[in-house]
Design a protein around this motif. Sequence first.
Motif, short mmCIF file in Angstrom:
data_model
loop_
_atom_site.label_atom_id
_atom_site.label_comp_id
_atom_site.label_asym_id
_atom_site.label_seq_id
_atom_site.Cartn_x
_atom_site.Cartn_y
_atom_site.Cartn_z
N ALA A 51 47.83 75.72 52.53
CA ALA A 51 48.15 75.13 53.84
C ALA A 51 48.47 73.64 53.69
CB ALA A 51 46.98 75.33 54.79
N TYR A 52 47.70 72.95 52.84
CA TYR A 52 47.95 71.52 52.59
C TYR A 52 49.37 71.33 52.03
CZ TYR A 52 47.72 66.98 50.23
OH TYR A 52 47.98 65.71 49.81
N ALA A 53 49.69 72.11 50.99
CA ALA A 53 50.99 71.95 50.32
C ALA A 53 52.14 72.29 51.26
CB ALA A 53 51.03 72.82 49.07
N LEU A 54 51.98 73.36 52.05
CA LEU A 54 53.06 73.78 52.94
C LEU A 54 53.23 72.79 54.10
CD1 LEU A 54 52.32 77.62 52.95
CD2 LEU A 54 54.25 76.46 51.86
N THR A 55 52.13 72.23 54.59
CA THR A 55 52.23 71.22 55.65
C THR A 55 52.87 69.96 55.09
OG1 THR A 55 50.20 72.11 56.59
CG2 THR A 55 50.91 69.98 57.43
N ARG A 56 52.50 69.62 53.87
CA ARG A 56 53.08 68.45 53.22
C ARG A 56 54.60 68.59 53.09
NH1 ARG A 56 55.21 67.15 48.59
NH2 ARG A 56 54.99 65.01 47.77
N ALA A 57 55.06 69.81 52.85
CA ALA A 57 56.50 70.04 52.67
C ALA A 57 57.30 69.56 53.87
CB ALA A 57 56.75 71.53 52.42
N ASN A 58 56.69 69.64 55.06
CA ASN A 58 57.40 69.19 56.28
C ASN A 58 57.05 67.76 56.68
OD1 ASN A 58 58.68 71.71 56.67
ND2 ASN A 58 56.78 72.54 57.51
N ASN A 59 56.09 67.16 55.96
CA ASN A 59 55.66 65.78 56.30
C ASN A 59 55.47 64.96 55.02
OD1 ASN A 59 54.78 66.18 59.38
ND2 ASN A 59 54.04 67.93 58.21
N ALA A 60 56.40 65.09 54.10
CA ALA A 60 56.24 64.50 52.77
C ALA A 60 56.04 62.98 52.83
CB ALA A 60 57.43 64.84 51.90
N GLU A 61 56.79 62.30 53.67
CA GLU A 61 56.72 60.84 53.72
C GLU A 61 55.34 60.38 54.20
OE1 GLU A 61 60.43 59.20 55.14
OE2 GLU A 61 59.37 57.36 55.68
N LEU A 62 54.85 61.03 55.26
CA LEU A 62 53.53 60.71 55.80
C LEU A 62 52.45 60.95 54.74
CD1 LEU A 62 51.56 60.20 58.28
CD2 LEU A 62 51.51 62.69 58.49
N PHE A 63 52.51 62.11 54.09
CA PHE A 63 51.50 62.45 53.08
C PHE A 63 51.55 61.46 51.91
CE2 PHE A 63 49.50 66.77 53.72
CZ PHE A 63 49.77 66.83 55.07
N ASN A 64 52.76 61.12 51.46
CA ASN A 64 52.89 60.20 50.32
C ASN A 64 52.37 58.80 50.65
OD1 ASN A 64 53.98 62.23 48.82
ND2 ASN A 64 56.10 61.56 49.04
N THR A 65 52.63 58.37 51.87
CA THR A 65 52.18 57.03 52.29
C THR A 65 50.66 56.99 52.40
OG1 THR A 65 54.22 56.83 53.55
CG2 THR A 65 52.49 55.24 54.04
N CYS A 66 50.10 57.97 53.10
CA CYS A 66 48.65 57.99 53.31
C CYS A 66 47.89 58.20 52.00
CB CYS A 66 48.26 59.07 54.31
SG CYS A 66 48.85 58.73 55.97
N GLN A 67 48.49 58.97 51.09
CA GLN A 67 47.84 59.24 49.80
C GLN A 67 47.54 57.94 49.05
OE1 GLN A 67 50.04 61.16 46.53
NE2 GLN A 67 48.74 62.95 46.88
N LEU A 68 48.42 56.95 49.22
CA LEU A 68 48.24 55.67 48.53
C LEU A 68 47.02 54.90 49.02
CD1 LEU A 68 51.97 54.50 48.37
CD2 LEU A 68 50.56 55.35 46.48
#
Lengths: 208, 95
Positions: A51-68
């Motif tokens: 679910a995390y990976a599939l949700t990330r697929a549609n929100n990659a920019e948000l996930f990449n920014t927050c991950q930092l």
Amino acid sequence: MNLSRPDNERTSKDAQYLQAATHDRIYPPGDLAIWVFILAELLVFAVFFSAYALTRANNAELFNTCQLTLDANAAFINTLALISSSYFVMRAVAAIREAKTQQCIQWLIAALAMGCVFLIIKSGEYVHHYQAGINLRTNLFYMFYLSLTFFHFMHVIMGMVILTAVTIKTRQGHYSAAEHTGVETGASYWHMVDIIWLILFPLVYIMR
Amino acid sequence: MRAATGTQIFYSIRPCTFVYLTLVVLSLVTWLTGQLGLSGLSISLIVLGLALIKGLLIGDYYMGLRGLTGVWRWAIIVWLVIPGALITWAFIKVQ
């Protein structure tokens, strides 16, 4: 059956016990009930990871920014703590198979200490997020991050309760080289906690 | 008294200790990937691959599934492969 071994085959005691414990066996070490429980837990985490990976697929920019904003150094130290604790539990199982009760207790205490390290560091991360005003409603990434890691956090606590019970029972002389299913059962659960973190760490903290 | 040679020390190390050291090294590589700011599909899939290898080592050597016959032998392997495949697909989809 040919029982001869190649000259270069390792013959250390834990390898012999591991072979003796698993050779021609159908069921894994420990109580079979815990394995059914482990599979159920693993299935839940598999759904979470997917679910995390599939949700990330549609929100990659948000996930990449927050991950930092996450502390990958703390997560790495926690990885080392869990890997070490799993190793210590493995040594505890090997020790009880050799009827070394005192050593088994010492390895289990060392594993519990590593579990404490994990809980302290992870709690520190949660306090930091709380102070920064981050919660489940902040955004999709933090919803997944907090849910996933806290669910795992609860499993670490559960694993430590089991290992503590196993340590007390070992101290009371309930386990021996002939009968140590309880130690293997606790160990299997603890390894599950470790294996989940080994996927969670790169997925949430590193991969982007 | 003769000092132990490198080969003697190598063979005196328990297999589970080798697995532990391998897990530490692979985790270090994963952490360094993040520290160096490496990203992208290839890097992500390599990091995921390392995680799956670590999971396999835990299942085989620590959980004692290595050498089992029957369905339990595949329990951890299947668990690693299915989410691993879904995560891979999701990351490819982003590109």
